[in-house]
Design a protein around this motif. Structure first.
Motif, PDB file in Angstrom:
ATOM      1  N   GLN A   1      11.262   5.521  23.263  1.00  0.00           N
ATOM      2  CA  GLN A   1      12.320   5.822  24.215  1.00  0.00           C
ATOM      3  C   GLN A   1      11.146   6.957  25.668  1.00  0.00           C
ATOM      4  O   GLN A   1      11.566   7.471  25.092  1.00  0.00           O
ATOM      5  CB  GLN A   1      13.516   6.432  24.559  1.00  0.00           C
ATOM      6  CG  GLN A   1      13.561   6.011  26.249  1.00  0.00           C
ATOM      7  CD  GLN A   1      15.408   5.848  26.418  1.00  0.00           C
ATOM      8  OE1 GLN A   1      15.870   6.436  25.408  1.00  0.00           O
ATOM      9  NE2 GLN A   1      15.641   4.446  26.886  1.00  0.00           N
TER      10      GLN A   1
ATOM     11  N   TYR B   1       8.420  11.309  25.785  1.00  0.00           N
ATOM     12  CA  TYR B   1       9.318  10.436  24.950  1.00  0.00           C
ATOM     13  C   TYR B   1      10.530  10.735  23.815  1.00  0.00           C
ATOM     14  O   TYR B   1      10.288  12.094  23.771  1.00  0.00           O
ATOM     15  CB  TYR B   1       8.495   9.411  24.527  1.00  0.00           C
ATOM     16  CG  TYR B   1       7.329  10.128  23.331  1.00  0.00           C
ATOM     17  CD1 TYR B   1       7.762   9.351  22.023  1.00  0.00           C
ATOM     18  CD2 TYR B   1       6.340  10.658  23.686  1.00  0.00           C
ATOM     19  CE1 TYR B   1       6.774  10.535  20.947  1.00  0.00           C
ATOM     20  CE2 TYR B   1       5.419  11.266  22.640  1.00  0.00           C
ATOM     21  CZ  TYR B   1       5.234  11.337  21.960  1.00  0.00           C
ATOM     22  OH  TYR B   1       4.648  11.536  20.683  1.00  0.00           O
TER      23      TYR B   1
ATOM     24  N   ARG C   1      11.175   3.714  16.887  1.00  0.00           N
ATOM     25  CA  ARG C   1      11.777   2.887  18.072  1.00  0.00           C
ATOM     26  C   ARG C   1      11.515   4.202  18.645  1.00  0.00           C
ATOM     27  O   ARG C   1      11.640   5.455  18.533  1.00  0.00           O
ATOM     28  CB  ARG C   1      12.941   2.895  17.471  1.00  0.00           C
ATOM     29  CG  ARG C   1      12.414   1.204  17.611  1.00  0.00           C
ATOM     30  CD  ARG C   1      14.212   0.511  17.280  1.00  0.00           C
ATOM     31  NE  ARG C   1      14.156   0.548  18.425  1.00  0.00           N
ATOM     32  CZ  ARG C   1      15.641   0.745  19.404  1.00  0.00           C
ATOM     33  NH1 ARG C   1      16.616   1.586  19.096  1.00  0.00           N
ATOM     34  NH2 ARG C   1      15.842   0.549  20.995  1.00  0.00           N
TER      35      ARG C   1
ATOM     36  N   CYS D   1      12.268   2.284  29.294  1.00  0.00           N
ATOM     37  CA  CYS D   1      11.279   1.640  27.912  1.00  0.00           C
ATOM     38  C   CYS D   1      11.153   2.126  26.616  1.00  0.00           C
ATOM     39  O   CYS D   1      11.241   2.717  26.672  1.00  0.00           O
ATOM     40  CB  CYS D   1      10.167   0.744  27.987  1.00  0.00           C
ATOM     41  SG  CYS D   1       7.872   2.275  28.068  1.00  0.00           S
ATOM     42  N   VAL D   2      11.414   0.944  25.861  1.00  0.00           N
ATOM     43  CA  VAL D   2      11.718   1.495  24.194  1.00  0.00           C
ATOM     44  C   VAL D   2      10.780   0.585  23.839  1.00  0.00           C
ATOM     45  O   VAL D   2      10.237  -0.136  23.402  1.00  0.00           O
ATOM     46  CB  VAL D   2      12.919   0.679  23.671  1.00  0.00           C
ATOM     47  CG1 VAL D   2      12.477   0.772  22.061  1.00  0.00           C
ATOM     48  CG2 VAL D   2      14.004   2.035  24.128  1.00  0.00           C
TER      49      VAL D   2
END
Length: 148
Positions: free
Chosen positions: A65, A78, A63, A50-51
């Motif tokens: 991830q 991440y 942003r 998911c971002v």
């Protein structure tokens, strides 16, 4: 390549700290630099891949991830996908462990990244102090509020 390694001890049970940190989209509720955050495409915040798209208090958009998440290890990693700050190839790891003397939590937060030549020291300090240390301080305050 720049490496940042920070750790701290929190006076809170590891399960309580993990309950806050494992929410990949929850950092706007405790980190002072984050104005708002949302997971792209409505995915769950604990789904690997998911971002999260979030804004800093100055309006900058980032942003990130989620690469790994392990409840058994109380750890996640991440990477940065988009950022106005030149933290290139940035990958971070967060890991918690119980400190049985006093029912406390050991929290390690580390990353590696590249920077434009000559900006290594400045960006290392930004990550180490502006993100990690302020995050430690904010969770410490957040856990005290939650426990009150």
């Amino acid at each position: 390549m720049v490496k940042v390694v920070k750790s701290t001890i929190l006076d809170a049970p590891v399960e309580d700290v993990w309950a806050v940190l494992r929410d990949f989209n929850g950092h706007d509720g405790w980190h002072p630099a984050i104005a708002d955050s949302a997971i792209d495409r409505g995915q769950p915040s604990d789904k690997v891949g998911c971002v999260r798209r979030f804004h800093l208090n100055d309006g900058s958009e980032l942003r990130e991830q989620l690469l790994t998440l392990s409840d058994a290890d109380m750890a996640f990693s991440y990477c940065l996908l988009e950022t106005p700050v030149p933290l290139l190839n940035y990958v971070a790891h967060v890991r918690l462990a119980p400190v049985t003397d006093g029912d406390r939590t050991f929290w390690a937060w580390e990353s590696r990244f590249d920077t434009p030549k000559g900006q290594e020291g400045e960006l290392q300090t930004l990550v180490s102090e502006g993100i990690y240390q302020s995050g430690f301080d904010a969770i410490r305050a957040h856990m005290e509020l939650e426990g009150a």
